[in-house]
Design an enzyme around this catalytic site. Sequence first.
Site, PDB file in Angstrom:
ATOM      1  N   ASP A 126      23.645  -3.306  16.157  1.00 11.20           N
ATOM      2  CA  ASP A 126      24.988  -2.803  15.890  1.00 11.20           C
ATOM      3  C   ASP A 126      25.702  -2.354  17.161  1.00 11.20           C
ATOM      4  OD1 ASP A 126      23.326  -0.628  16.324  1.00 11.20           O
ATOM      5  OD2 ASP A 126      23.601   0.254  14.345  1.00 11.20           O
TER       6      ASP A 126
ATOM      7  N   ASP B 218      20.912   9.765   6.337  1.00 12.77           N
ATOM      8  CA  ASP B 218      21.376   9.338   5.009  1.00 12.77           C
ATOM      9  C   ASP B 218      20.707   8.031   4.572  1.00 12.77           C
ATOM     10  OD1 ASP B 218      22.582   7.503   6.685  1.00 12.77           O
ATOM     11  OD2 ASP B 218      24.649   7.987   6.109  1.00 12.77           O
TER      12      ASP B 218
ATOM     13  N   HIS C 101      20.556   5.231   6.391  1.00 12.60           N
ATOM     14  CA  HIS C 101      21.128   3.977   6.906  1.00 12.60           C
ATOM     15  C   HIS C 101      20.185   3.282   7.883  1.00 12.60           C
ATOM     16  CE1 HIS C 101      23.266   6.388  10.270  1.00 12.60           C
ATOM     17  NE2 HIS C 101      22.480   5.554  10.912  1.00 12.60           N
TER      18      HIS C 101
ATOM     19  N   GLU D 142      25.587   1.919   5.839  1.00  9.54           N
ATOM     20  CA  GLU D 142      25.660   3.226   5.209  1.00  9.54           C
ATOM     21  C   GLU D 142      25.363   3.129   3.713  1.00  9.54           C
ATOM     22  OE1 GLU D 142      25.646   5.658   7.024  1.00  9.54           O
ATOM     23  OE2 GLU D 142      27.333   5.889   8.398  1.00  9.54           O
TER      24      GLU D 142
END
Length: 256
Positions: free
Chosen positions: A63, A132, A134, A139
């Site tokens: 990413d 979270d 990810h 996400e």
Amino acid sequence: MEIIIQPTLEQATGLTARLFSNFMREKPDAVLGLATGGTMEALYGALVATNLDWSRITTFNLDEYIGISPQHPQSYHSFMWKNLFNHVNVPVKNVHIPDGLAKSIPAECETYERKIFAAGGIDLQLLGIGTDGHIGFNEPTSSLASRTRIKTLTPQTRKDNARFFGSEELVPHHAITMGIGTILESRYCVLLAFGARKAKAVAEAVEGPITSMNPASALQLHPKVTVILDEAAAVGLTNKDYYHWVYDQNPDRHEY
Ligand code: GLP
């Protein structure tokens, strides 16, 4: 899923570096999927110290932030060159990181997917995990079939990554990330998580239901995944003793 729990972050990083080195010695022309984040810094340091031959290795990063230049100190380009690529003999043309300043983000994402395909797919994909759940920047509520695309970062992720930018306002809102479908196509996934703040996300990913609310849980669908944790990141796992026992019985464990 193979779950390896080491007493400390240092031991977990050392084990991962050995796993990587063995993999690269067995496949000197491997296509590696690489990750960023604080978790990876020590690993890349350990890999640099092993003096491996990267001359035939190809890399694809997961990413990159959108809207900051590759030269920005917190871009993933900067992170990778600073922590790894500047110190190994990987040919520049073999390094791939999404361009967060591309004129057309959809075109950049499509091209990235095509390059991965043209390289023969990813042999080993390294992954961290967000608090979270990810992976990459996929996400919660990301499609489990998603491909490389733009994602909007959650307030939690921007808060978590503010430590690198100095303040939350400076953290970009968007990123290009390989999709979960892209990640699941790699032939082998190695996920690293250290520290108590990752324990909940790890427990949900490994032992919870497969749900887009914890994108890492999609790895349960992958036939070959190794999860490497320190004790702190493993505290939420119900079957912790079982994972220790399985690992201790594994005759191949010393390969690491
Ligand atoms: C970022 C990256 C992820 C990484 C996560 C965890 O959001 N896009 O790939 O796994 O951070 O980072 P850290 O290792 O700093 O906790």
